[in-house]
Scaffold this active site. Sequence first.
Site, PDB file in Angstrom:
ATOM      1  CD  GLU B  60      40.088  31.598  28.886  1.00 29.76           C
ATOM      2  OE1 GLU B  60      39.623  32.902  27.507  1.00 29.76           O
ATOM      3  OE2 GLU B  60      40.086  32.703  28.771  1.00 29.76           O
ATOM      4  CG  HIS B 131      34.860  41.415  33.727  1.00 25.63           C
ATOM      5  ND1 HIS B 131      34.511  41.823  32.587  1.00 25.63           N
ATOM      6  CD2 HIS B 131      36.173  40.980  33.889  1.00 25.63           C
ATOM      7  CE1 HIS B 131      35.005  42.114  32.069  1.00 25.63           C
ATOM      8  NE2 HIS B 131      36.536  40.813  32.891  1.00 25.63           N
TER       9      HIS B 131
HETATM   10  C1  TPP Z   1      38.837  34.927  27.422  1.00 24.26           C
HETATM   11  C2  TPP Z   1      39.244  35.879  28.328  1.00 24.26           C
HETATM   12  N1  TPP Z   1      39.915  35.513  29.487  1.00 24.26           N
HETATM   13  C3  TPP Z   1      40.803  36.110  30.873  1.00 24.26           C
HETATM   14  C4  TPP Z   1      40.345  37.909  31.049  1.00 24.26           C
HETATM   15  C5  TPP Z   1      41.272  38.362  32.070  1.00 24.26           C
HETATM   16  N2  TPP Z   1      42.078  39.090  31.061  1.00 24.26           N
HETATM   17  C6  TPP Z   1      41.312  40.543  30.816  1.00 24.26           C
HETATM   18  S1  TPP Z   1      42.677  41.804  30.042  1.00 24.26           S
HETATM   19  C7  TPP Z   1      43.523  40.431  30.096  1.00 24.26           C
HETATM   20  C8  TPP Z   1      44.973  39.985  29.569  1.00 24.26           C
HETATM   21  C9  TPP Z   1      44.404  40.561  27.796  1.00 24.26           C
HETATM   22  O1  TPP Z   1      45.437  41.351  26.624  1.00 24.26           O
HETATM   23  P1  TPP Z   1      45.953  41.615  25.850  1.00 24.26           P
HETATM   24  O2  TPP Z   1      45.048  41.009  24.402  1.00 24.26           O
HETATM   25  O3  TPP Z   1      47.131  41.660  24.971  1.00 24.26           O
HETATM   26  O4  TPP Z   1      45.574  43.119  25.929  1.00 24.26           O
HETATM   27  P2  TPP Z   1      46.496  44.308  26.257  1.00 24.26           P
HETATM   28  O5  TPP Z   1      45.285  44.514  27.439  1.00 24.26           O
HETATM   29  O6  TPP Z   1      47.665  44.515  26.536  1.00 24.26           O
HETATM   30  O7  TPP Z   1      45.786  45.977  25.870  1.00 24.26           O
HETATM   31  C10 TPP Z   1      43.752  39.170  30.504  1.00 24.26           C
HETATM   32  C11 TPP Z   1      43.808  37.895  30.695  1.00 24.26           C
HETATM   33  C12 TPP Z   1      39.579  38.485  30.614  1.00 24.26           C
HETATM   34  N3  TPP Z   1      38.791  39.460  30.478  1.00 24.26           N
HETATM   35  N4  TPP Z   1      38.168  37.547  29.273  1.00 24.26           N
END
Ligand code: TPP
Lengths: 340, 327
Positions: B60, B131
């Site tokens: 972000e 959230h």
């Molecule tokens: C700072 C932030 N940006 C966006 C999100 C929304 N979001 C939650 S999980 C995710 C994907 C994360 O992927 P990864 O780190 O690979 O973990 P996984 O879900 O595959 O375990 C996103 C975009 C968030 N929770 N926090």
Amino acid sequence: MEKIKTMKEEKKKNAQAPWADLNLSNEKLIKIYRDMLLIRRFEERAAQEYGKGKIGGFCHLYIGQEATGVGAIAPLREDDFIYTAYRDHGQAIARGMSSKGCMAELFGKATGVSKGIGGSMHFYDLSKGFMGGWGIVGGHPPLAAGSAFATKYQGRDSVTICFMGEASTNQGVFHEILNMAMLWKLPIIFICENNGYGMGTAISRAMAGEHLFEKAAGYEMARGAVNGMDVIEMYREMSVAIERARKESLPTFLEARTYRFRGHSMSDPGQYRTKDEIDEYKKRDPIETFGSALKQWNVLSESAIEKLEEEIKAEVQEAVEFADASPQPPIDVLYDHVYA
Amino acid sequence: MAVLQIREAINQAIDEEMERDSGVFIMGEEVAQYNGAYKVTQGLWKKYGDKRVIDTPITEAGFAGIGIGAAMTGIGVRPIVEMMTWNFAILAFDQIINHAAKASYMSAGQFKVPIVFRGPNGPAHMLGAQHSQALESMMAHVPGLIVMTPSTPFDAKGMLKAAIRDDNPVIFMESEMMYGNKGEVPEEEYIIPIGKGDIKREGTDVTIIAWTKMVAVALKAAEELQKEGINAEVLDPRTLRPLDEELIIESVKKTNRCVIVEDSWPFASVGTEIAHRIHTIAFDYLDAPVEKINSADIPMPYAENLEHAALPSSEKVIAAVKKVLYR
Ligand SMILES: Cc1ncc(C[n+]2csc(CCOP(=O)(O)OP(=O)(O)O)c2C)c(N)n1
């Protein structure tokens, strides 16, 4: 600078069990298998209960990644600390948090591991060193480094392990923390669960460079990739890293190559992956793979596995009944614990 | 008139502005191939391709800064940056507050920052503490930022077009719970200027001020109150900074009583500022102190019953209205 070997896909065809070099009793091996199976069945049931509206909000399942969590947590000591993100049910169970308390948390009940205040993404149990359960991508690794800082500061030989998704390694703070962990020689193991996708975005579309674990190279940290679908390989590499943290107070960055079989969360239809791709990974199901090995080396018989299945089915059923029957938190706790 | 969901109205505004001005592009997490986490950018990637509809890594602070830098060059680039939710935009507050909001002032007007940061804000349903935050007051606190909070498809489209065309950084806060809400949107082009509020329901006995999701709560309360013979006016400021002070003061001069509803925390909120202005500017017209209904002053709990208790509701608004009416 030591560099852990990148995983070898093909199995060694020798006469020894894959765990022969590890000091693992049959009892411990069965416990590892049981934990993985419990996580799988717990999560499958959570999905069903979510569908029934018993569970709300965001719910991220651990199905497919069981070997990573169990293999990383199994070699820990009781006084070690664990941090993770929102995909936290599996790791909580692997740490011995009760399936009842976990299910009740999903149901938003007073008997939940966070008393219904946290929800799916925020499981905690300080008494077990389970520090949760955090919802902001990239937000918790600094806290985990802080935990390692504190144990070192107090002269304890506890270690901290920090799970994180591969997509979170693109956040700026990830690099700040890797730098300080190495600079200050913190007893921490970063376990990056590379399941290939951050929500709907394949890693290749979000990350420059191919070798994720080499992100730690700039900080000259011990690092490597490990087959996260193989619980024994996880256990082995983690044991080395834990030793390094405990004895030498040095960090490690481990990329665990794994896969989530379900959508990102319960609300993700998952149209960004092909069925073929998913099926390909399902052929490497971590529980089936380990189960076959246990059978092959006569640790568990087919009937013993069936018995375990029955036992776990009953445990999960009991967890759901417990969660269902538990009361919601009383309204008068609303303002509790905003401050200590 | 076409009946559109709010997500479709926002989509149209982006689409039309991208067609009109090749310098407008959108970037953010999952905005392109996934069509947006909440499907707001549906179809845009297909239509405009990788160059103008850009999936970012989960970074972000980084992509907010890239947007600001792109906007500042003065060569006609007008980014729209989607924040998956405003909870995550907190990571970008340094870029937004320390950089975007100050570039024009510090450069003595040399730099303009024509950028829109948009995405859902405020509690949704059982998403837990990290959230479920309504952060408009934090943004509205900052000089140099414009803060807009639409409550209908009509408003969302007209307001977003004004935001995209403006030369200042605009914080555009939507609601996840409202993306599916429907309303009429004219076929022909229209713009709702920044800083213009709207009376969502005319009344004479009390002014209820609310924005985004809280407008529906206020309107529901007004309907209930009508049954008891209380005729409430519902005023939606639509833009929180700059505030449509004139409309607010005019309404309060007419009704002499005011209740403000917001799902942000009570301490130092936008409602606090509005109440202060009413108290200082229209003091002589008031028959009762201004009342404020907020979310409880706590991080949002997950459990359904607790979340419900923490959120503003039409019942709470009705009670506050009765309080200012001494009923
Ligand atoms: C700072 C932030 N940006 C966006 C999100 C929304 N979001 C939650 S999980 C995710 C994907 C994360 O992927 P990864 O780190 O690979 O973990 P996984 O879900 O595959 O375990 C996103 C975009 C968030 N929770 N926090």
